[in-house]
Design a protein around this motif. Structure first.
Motif, PDB file in Angstrom:
ATOM      1  N   ARG A  82       0.831  -1.095   0.006  1.00 58.60           N
ATOM      2  CA  ARG A  82      -0.050   0.027   0.032  1.00 58.60           C
ATOM      3  C   ARG A  82       0.794   1.251  -0.072  1.00 58.60           C
ATOM      4  O   ARG A  82       0.662   2.406  -0.663  1.00 58.60           O
ATOM      5  CB  ARG A  82      -0.896   0.018   1.132  1.00 58.60           C
ATOM      6  N   GLU A  85       2.361   1.814  -3.549  1.00 58.20           N
ATOM      7  CA  GLU A  85       1.099   2.238  -4.468  1.00 58.20           C
ATOM      8  C   GLU A  85       0.564   3.651  -4.030  1.00 58.20           C
ATOM      9  O   GLU A  85       0.391   4.523  -5.014  1.00 58.20           O
ATOM     10  CB  GLU A  85      -0.067   1.286  -4.285  1.00 58.20           C
ATOM     11  N   SER A  86       0.644   3.846  -2.810  1.00 57.06           N
ATOM     12  CA  SER A  86       0.152   5.276  -2.598  1.00 57.06           C
ATOM     13  C   SER A  86       1.117   6.304  -3.015  1.00 57.06           C
ATOM     14  O   SER A  86       0.759   7.602  -3.639  1.00 57.06           O
ATOM     15  CB  SER A  86       0.313   5.427  -0.984  1.00 57.06           C
ATOM     16  N   HIS A 153      -8.014   3.499   0.549  1.00 58.92           N
ATOM     17  CA  HIS A 153      -7.375   2.570  -0.448  1.00 58.92           C
ATOM     18  C   HIS A 153      -8.305   1.900  -0.932  1.00 58.92           C
ATOM     19  O   HIS A 153      -8.395   1.662  -2.457  1.00 58.92           O
ATOM     20  CB  HIS A 153      -6.828   1.388   0.555  1.00 58.92           C
TER      21      HIS A 153
END
Length: 229
Positions: A82, A85-86, A153
């Motif tokens: 995450r 991806e962030s 998310h």
């Protein structure tokens, strides 16, 4: 001989069923504690269960300690993914929030209302359009930072599917008509004026667990949220 073999197989299957009946609920509780929210906790518990089955196929004994270890390692992997991806998404989004026209603002509001849940739309707007920090949003919504991250998310996952032209993805069942119209108007005014103050003050009307909206002063963004239609 065949009868004895079948008997052992049945006995092994019964033991496996009993093990999971006794331990899956405890695994879920541990995963909820680990992730600090039920959505991620249930996902981690399910993934842990699937991975544990592979251990059984390898003739390795599955224990509660092993389950917790698998769950912990899986959650660490999820967090790392995450974060990666962030960083990528924030870079992509940065160019999208620039000199929005009224039509583009309308398109953005429609996207938030039609494809996100109420909480997802509020969190996404505060984070991406007005650059609020996760901690600030959690304080505004009287929730945990992990819950904010989980909603953000999911919102970004939905946005990714929309970019892939999956226009069938809707969140209509999460809204009522009055809530939809009022939030749409507040979103529009916030984006147009580059000021989320009124939206934040009105949040208790839409999210019941917020006893009193809390406004955290932040600099107005130099640009507004604009997603291409």
């Amino acid at each position: 001989m065949l009868h004895k073999l079948n008997s052992k197989i049945n006995e092994s299957a019964e033991q496996t069923d009993l093990f999971w009946k006794d331990h899956y609920q405890k695994l879920q509780q541990y995963c909820h504690f680990l992730t600090q929210n039920s959505w991620d906790g249930d996902d981690v518990a399910q993934e842990t269960f699937l991975k544990a089955l592979k251990y059984e196929n390898q003739q390795q004994r599955v224990t509660p300690a092993l389950l917790n270890k698998i769950a912990h390692n899986h959650w660490v992997d999820v967090i790392r993914k995450r974060k990666k991806e962030s960083i990528q998404e924030e870079t992509e989004f940065a160019g999208a929030f620039h000199n929005a026209t009224l039509d583009e603002i309308n398109n953005t509001v429609e996207m938030l209302i039609n494809h996100f849940t109420p909480k997802q739309s509020i969190i996404f707007l505060l984070k991406e359009a007005f650059q609020y920090q996760i901690k600030e949003i959690a304080e505004i919504l009287y929730t945990s930072e992990m819950a904010v991250k989980a909603n953000l998310h999911r919102a970004k996952n939905r946005l990714g599917k929309l970019k892939d032209e999956d226009q069938s993805l809707t969140a209509e069942t999460y809204w009522n008509i009055d809530e939809r119209e009022q939030l749409a108007e507040l979103f529009y005014e916030a984006l147009k004026s580059e000021d989320p103050t009124l939206l934040i003050e009105r949040l208790p009307s839409f999210i019941s667990e917020i006893p009193k909206a809390k406004f955290i002063q932040t600099f107005s963004p130099s640009s507004t949220l604009c997603m291409a239609a």
